[in-house]
Every structure is written in C-alpha cells, then in structure tokens.
Enzyme design. Structure first.
Site, mmCIF file in Angstrom:
data_model
loop_
_atom_site.group_PDB
_atom_site.id
_atom_site.type_symbol
_atom_site.label_atom_id
_atom_site.label_comp_id
_atom_site.label_asym_id
_atom_site.label_seq_id
_atom_site.Cartn_x
_atom_site.Cartn_y
_atom_site.Cartn_z
ATOM 1 N N SER A 131 0.837 -1.260 0.028
ATOM 2 C CA SER A 131 0.134 0.042 0.027
ATOM 3 C C SER A 131 1.020 1.436 -0.087
ATOM 4 C CB SER A 131 -0.790 0.003 1.477
ATOM 5 O OG SER A 131 -1.434 1.208 1.533
ATOM 6 N N TYR A 156 -1.711 -1.223 10.665
ATOM 7 C CA TYR A 156 -2.064 -1.718 9.669
ATOM 8 C C TYR A 156 -0.941 -1.304 8.550
ATOM 9 C CZ TYR A 156 -3.805 -1.783 4.695
ATOM 10 O OH TYR A 156 -3.843 -2.178 3.509
ATOM 11 N N LYS A 160 2.209 -4.120 6.550
ATOM 12 C CA LYS A 160 2.447 -4.052 5.143
ATOM 13 C C LYS A 160 4.004 -3.650 4.748
ATOM 14 C CE LYS A 160 -1.366 -4.492 3.303
ATOM 15 N NZ LYS A 160 -1.559 -5.898 2.739
HETATM 16 P P1 NAD Z 1 -11.008 -6.932 1.325
HETATM 17 O O1 NAD Z 1 -11.261 -7.099 2.701
HETATM 18 O O2 NAD Z 1 -12.149 -6.796 0.526
HETATM 19 O O3 NAD Z 1 -10.326 -8.305 0.759
HETATM 20 C C1 NAD Z 1 -9.518 -9.070 1.718
HETATM 21 C C2 NAD Z 1 -9.921 -10.561 1.850
HETATM 22 O O4 NAD Z 1 -8.863 -11.347 2.814
HETATM 23 C C3 NAD Z 1 -11.237 -10.778 2.229
HETATM 24 O O5 NAD Z 1 -12.087 -11.495 1.340
HETATM 25 C C4 NAD Z 1 -10.973 -11.563 3.635
HETATM 26 O O6 NAD Z 1 -12.119 -12.191 4.082
HETATM 27 C C5 NAD Z 1 -9.744 -12.313 3.388
HETATM 28 N N1 NAD Z 1 -9.023 -12.383 4.537
HETATM 29 C C6 NAD Z 1 -8.565 -11.566 5.527
HETATM 30 N N2 NAD Z 1 -7.761 -12.501 6.462
HETATM 31 C C7 NAD Z 1 -7.918 -13.737 6.039
HETATM 32 C C8 NAD Z 1 -6.972 -14.898 6.387
HETATM 33 N N3 NAD Z 1 -6.530 -14.995 7.682
HETATM 34 N N4 NAD Z 1 -7.469 -15.904 5.954
HETATM 35 C C9 NAD Z 1 -7.814 -16.022 4.748
HETATM 36 N N5 NAD Z 1 -8.521 -14.963 4.283
HETATM 37 C C10 NAD Z 1 -8.406 -13.815 4.891
HETATM 38 O O7 NAD Z 1 -9.835 -6.097 1.321
HETATM 39 P P2 NAD Z 1 -9.138 -5.594 -0.117
HETATM 40 O O8 NAD Z 1 -9.695 -4.121 -0.401
HETATM 41 O O9 NAD Z 1 -9.789 -6.299 -1.272
HETATM 42 O O10 NAD Z 1 -7.620 -5.602 -0.149
HETATM 43 C C11 NAD Z 1 -6.973 -6.484 -0.467
HETATM 44 C C12 NAD Z 1 -5.664 -6.404 -0.239
HETATM 45 O O11 NAD Z 1 -5.114 -5.080 -0.591
HETATM 46 C C13 NAD Z 1 -5.453 -6.267 1.438
HETATM 47 O O12 NAD Z 1 -4.141 -7.014 1.657
HETATM 48 C C14 NAD Z 1 -5.107 -4.733 1.766
HETATM 49 O O13 NAD Z 1 -4.590 -4.477 2.824
HETATM 50 C C15 NAD Z 1 -4.559 -4.245 0.286
HETATM 51 N N6 NAD Z 1 -4.726 -2.841 0.141
HETATM 52 C C16 NAD Z 1 -6.178 -2.569 -0.059
HETATM 53 C C17 NAD Z 1 -6.349 -1.057 -0.522
HETATM 54 C C18 NAD Z 1 -7.753 -0.584 -0.521
HETATM 55 O O14 NAD Z 1 -7.904 0.541 -0.546
HETATM 56 N N7 NAD Z 1 -8.805 -1.507 -0.529
HETATM 57 C C19 NAD Z 1 -5.155 -0.217 -0.543
HETATM 58 C C20 NAD Z 1 -3.901 -0.915 -0.324
HETATM 59 C C21 NAD Z 1 -3.866 -2.244 -0.170
HETATM 60 C C1 UD1 Z 2 -7.010 5.292 3.870
HETATM 61 C C2 UD1 Z 2 -5.701 4.630 4.635
HETATM 62 C C3 UD1 Z 2 -4.639 3.883 4.120
HETATM 63 C C4 UD1 Z 2 -5.434 2.723 3.092
HETATM 64 C C5 UD1 Z 2 -6.431 3.232 2.364
HETATM 65 C C6 UD1 Z 2 -7.146 2.196 1.763
HETATM 66 C C7 UD1 Z 2 -6.098 6.109 6.506
HETATM 67 C C8 UD1 Z 2 -5.449 7.167 7.505
HETATM 68 N N1 UD1 Z 2 -5.425 5.526 5.205
HETATM 69 O O1 UD1 Z 2 -6.342 5.902 2.626
HETATM 70 O O2 UD1 Z 2 -3.604 3.340 4.736
HETATM 71 O O3 UD1 Z 2 -4.259 2.282 2.601
HETATM 72 O O4 UD1 Z 2 -7.472 3.927 3.197
HETATM 73 O O5 UD1 Z 2 -7.700 1.449 2.694
HETATM 74 O O6 UD1 Z 2 -7.227 5.525 6.944
HETATM 75 N N2 UD1 Z 2 -12.368 11.755 3.485
HETATM 76 C C9 UD1 Z 2 -13.448 12.439 3.777
HETATM 77 N N3 UD1 Z 2 -14.642 11.959 4.453
HETATM 78 C C10 UD1 Z 2 -14.674 10.501 4.713
HETATM 79 C C11 UD1 Z 2 -13.824 9.693 4.205
HETATM 80 C C12 UD1 Z 2 -12.565 10.185 3.849
HETATM 81 O O7 UD1 Z 2 -13.221 13.568 3.767
HETATM 82 O O8 UD1 Z 2 -15.798 10.182 5.099
HETATM 83 C C13 UD1 Z 2 -11.109 11.920 2.914
HETATM 84 C C14 UD1 Z 2 -9.910 11.719 3.619
HETATM 85 O O9 UD1 Z 2 -9.555 12.756 4.686
HETATM 86 C C15 UD1 Z 2 -8.903 11.772 2.520
HETATM 87 C C16 UD1 Z 2 -9.411 11.250 1.403
HETATM 88 O O10 UD1 Z 2 -11.175 11.424 1.459
HETATM 89 O O11 UD1 Z 2 -8.458 13.083 2.340
HETATM 90 C C17 UD1 Z 2 -9.581 9.674 1.166
HETATM 91 O O12 UD1 Z 2 -9.702 9.055 2.293
HETATM 92 P P1 UD1 Z 2 -9.882 7.505 2.389
HETATM 93 O O13 UD1 Z 2 -10.781 6.820 1.324
HETATM 94 O O14 UD1 Z 2 -10.073 7.002 3.710
HETATM 95 O O15 UD1 Z 2 -8.361 6.959 1.719
HETATM 96 P P2 UD1 Z 2 -6.955 7.496 2.434
HETATM 97 O O16 UD1 Z 2 -7.325 8.129 3.830
HETATM 98 O O17 UD1 Z 2 -6.231 7.958 1.627
#
Ligand code: NAD
Ligand code: UD1
Length: 351
Positions: A131, A156, A160
């Site tokens: 991330s 979290y 990572k």
């Molecule tokens: P998500 O929660 O939708 O998907 C994660 C999946 O992992 C879920 O289906 C959950 O049931 C499964 N899971 C969790 N722990 C587990 C375990 N111990 N064993 C088996 N399954 C397990 O999240 P996502 O948004 O699809 O994210 C996927 C990956 O990308 C994650 O590692 C997350 O940290 C990373 N990531 C997500 C974002 C984002 O904004 N969504 C941003 C950066 C990184």
């Molecule tokens: C967040 C996480 C980041 C993670 C990512 C994806 C934090 C501090 N960071 O990123 O570690 O990888 O999600 O899961 O939580 N915002 C509003 N109102 C809301 C929600 C968000 O104004 O109700 C704003 C936030 O202040 C930010 C932007 O929208 O400026 C994006 O927020 P968000 O979607 O939560 O993502 P990040 O904070 O960038």
C-alpha cells in the site's frame, strides 16, 4: 499459469480473479470470508463465462491462512501452483490502532504460514498487496518507489512494511545462497482503489459505516447516510481538501495480470506503484460523482481526521516502463461504476 489467489473473494481479489480468468489463467481462491461473501465469486464466474464458457467453476477453499493444516490440504488438492497472488489480510486503519495484536497476528502471522507452505510445495513466486501507506507522510509528490518508506502511522501500515521487508529478505537470501530456484516477489503498492466492475455485478461491500471516501459517498447517494463529512478544509492543497490518487479497481486488477508476466520472466524482487499519477481532492471527487451520476452529495467541512496526510499521489512510470501497465479509467468512470454497483446493490452482496 495456475494461480492461487488468497483473499480472492474480497474487493480487489474478486476483480482480479475476473481479469486473470479473462487472460486465460487458471485460478484457485482461498479466503476465510471474514470480510467477503462467496456470492462475489459466483458473480465473478457469471462475468467470466460471457467470454470463457469453458470455465465451469472458480475452485474455492474456505480456509484461514493461519491454519497450516488447512493450507496443506489445499496445496495437496491441486496441481502445483505457479504463483500466489496474496490479497488476504485485514485492512481497516482505525481498527488496527484499536486491535494491533489481531492485525500483526493475521497479516504477518498468516503470511508467514502461507510462505512456509508455499516453499514446502515448491512454489516460490508471490505477488503481494502492499500500500501507499508505506510512504507515510510523503515529503514530495509524485511518489516514486525510491521515496522514503517505513514511516508508518498505524499498525496496519506496519504490517505492510514488515511484510515487504520479510519478502525482500527471502529473495536476498536466495540470491546470496545461489539458490537455483529463488523467490520471485512483486510488491505492488496500491494507491486508492475505488469503483467497481462496469457490469455492476461485483464491487466493494464494506461492513457497517464505511471509513473510506468513495463507499461513504455512494451510501450518501443511495440515502443510507445523510451527508458526507469532508475531513479538513484547510490543507495546503488547491481547494484545502485532501488530495489522493484514486485508481479504478479494474485497472488495478489488470496490473496484477501484468505483474504475473514479470514473475514468469523471473523478475527476482520487483516493486511497483499502482496509481494513475493524478491527484484528486475530496471536493473534486464529490463534484465528479455528481456530474457522472446526476445525484447531489450534501457535505459539510469537518475537522481533519487524525493520521491523514494532505496530498499523496504516485508516479506510476516504473510500472508503465517495466510492466507495460497504465491505468486507463479516469475519475468519471470510477464514479460511474461505483454508483452503478451501489445503486444496483444497495445492501452489497446481502440479499
Ligand atoms: P478485502 O477485505 O475486501 O479483501 C481481503 C480478503 O482477505 C477478504 O476477502 C477477507 O475475507 C480475506 N482474509 C482476511 N484475513 C484472512 C485470513 N487470515 N485467511 C484467509 N482470508 C483472509 O480488502 P481489499 O480492499 O480487497 O484489499 C486486498 C488487499 O489489498 C489487502 O491486503 C489490503 O490490505 C490491500 N490494500 C487495499 C487497499 C484498499 O484501499 N482497498 C489499499 C492498499 C492495499
Ligand atoms: C486510507 C488509509 C490507508 C489505506 C487506504 C485504503 C487512513 C489514514 N489511511 O487511505 O492506509 O491504504 O485507506 O484502505 O485511514 N475523507 C473524507 N470523508 C470521509 C472519508 C474520507 O473527507 O468520510 C477524505 C480523507 O480525509 C482523505 C480522502 O477522503 O483525504 C481519502 O480517504 P480514504 O478513502 O479513507 O483513503 P486514505 O485515507 O487515503
């Protein structure tokens, strides 16, 4: 290739499963369904079969990565995997501050067990979901892969960063030892994935009140929440609200297909930002959403959210240069598809 997708029932995982199958790969999904529904995979199959009627099922194992015996059983039940795309993990920043042990145990502990079972079965190719959070509060934007890292502000983020370090060390040890079959590891640092498959069949299904911006906006739009709180109107950004690099989840999913090709070429250790390279403020997202959907989003400027940074966007040039990957969708399509998903599925995968 024969791919194991952990967390494949989740938001990014389910979209990636669709793109992998469309590209002709075979996929097996492992998920404990702690934050997902098997319905996502049923719908992914429906989507894939429009192009690949030969795909009869998406093999699914309900397994927790911390369950070594369960993983052993899974590996024994399938032909050797060529690569694992590892999405499984907990991802809520605020929850990780309240429950750090659960985050380290699940994300780091689960990955260590997975890596051990993988190497015992001769599979040493991994694509890891990292991330932009590993960059902490960036001193410059756009962020390149070389920018300072490891300045995380929550457990979290530390999971990572720790996992990136663990995977880097595994690869380095194989190199140093002249291992004939070294680990190939691709670390993908996602910026802000939003949107949904354009079909509206699969998308993000957060549990309870969303923490992230786009699912919050779509729930305001559908009438489940009454207004958006914009966290901070006094940042040093053009309109005072936070700036992020939002990326369409389908573009992100396709980045994994490109990363697989790098693994196949024997890339060793490779690190890529997956973003669009464009920053968008909270108010720009609100206005883009209103324009793309015709739905008004009432909002109020609220205090800053602790831990937020002013501006964070990527330089995606390395991924374009080395993987031949580039995000294609813009913010209008991201908003359109997020709304298409939410309006068709106001309760997500729940009936
Ligand atoms: P998500 O929660 O939708 O998907 C994660 C999946 O992992 C879920 O289906 C959950 O049931 C499964 N899971 C969790 N722990 C587990 C375990 N111990 N064993 C088996 N399954 C397990 O999240 P996502 O948004 O699809 O994210 C996927 C990956 O990308 C994650 O590692 C997350 O940290 C990373 N990531 C997500 C974002 C984002 O904004 N969504 C941003 C950066 C990184
Ligand atoms: C967040 C996480 C980041 C993670 C990512 C994806 C934090 C501090 N960071 O990123 O570690 O990888 O999600 O899961 O939580 N915002 C509003 N109102 C809301 C929600 C968000 O104004 O109700 C704003 C936030 O202040 C930010 C932007 O929208 O400026 C994006 O927020 P968000 O979607 O939560 O993502 P990040 O904070 O960038």
């Amino acid at each position: 290739m024969n791919i194991l997708v952990t967390g494949g029932a989740g938001y990014i995982g389910s979209h990636t499963v669709v793109e992998l199958l469309r590209a002709g790969h075979d996929v097996v999904v492992a998920d404990n369904l702690s934050n997902a529904s098997e319905e996502a995979l049923k719908r992914a199959l429906t989507l894939v079969r429009e192009e690949r009627p030969d795909v009869k099922e998406i093999p699914f194992h309900l397994v927790d990565l911390r369950d070594r015996a369960g993983l052993e059983k899974l590996f024994a039940a399938h032909d050797a995997f060529d690569c694992c795309i590892h999405f499984a993990g907990r991802k809520a920043v605020g929850e990780s501050v309240r429950k750090p042990w659960e985050y380290y145990e699940n994300n780091v502990g689960g990955t260590l067990t997975l890596l051990d079972v993988m190497r015992r079965h001769g599979c040493k190719n991994l694509i890891f979901s990292s991330s932009a959070t590993v960059y902490g509060d960036p001193s410059t934007v756009p962020i390149t892969e070389e920018c300072p890292k490891g300045r995380c502000t929550n457990p979290y983020g530390w999971t990572k960063w720790m996992l990136e370090q663990i995977l880097t060390d595994l690869h380095a040890a194989d190199e140093a030892n002249g291992d004939p079959k070294p680990w190939n590891v691709v670390l993908l640092r996602y910026f802000n994935p939003i949107g949904a498959h354009p079909s509206g069949l699969i998308g993000e299904d957060p549990d309870g009140i969303p923490n992230n911006l786009m699912p919050y906006i779509t729930q305001v739009a559908v009438g489940k929440l009454d207004h958006l709180n914009v966290f901070g109107g006094d940042y040093d950004t053009p309109d005072g609200t936070g700036v992020r690099d939002y990326i369409h989840v389908v573009d992100l999913a396709r980045g994994h297909v490109k990363a697989l090709a790098a693994v196949e070429r024997g890339c060793g250790l490779a690190v890529y930002n997956l973003g669009t390279g464009r920053g968008c403020s909270v108010l720009e997202v609100v206005h883009a959403f209103e324009e793309a959907t015709g739905v008004r989003i009432p909002y109020e400027i609220a205090p800053r959210r602790p831990g937020d940074v002013a501006a964070c966007w990527s330089s995606p040039e390395k991924a374009e240069r080395e993987l031949g990957w580039k995000a294609e969708y813009g913010i209008a399509e991201m908003c359109r598809d997020a709304w298409n998903w939410q309006s068709r599925n106001p309760n997500g995968y729940k009936a």
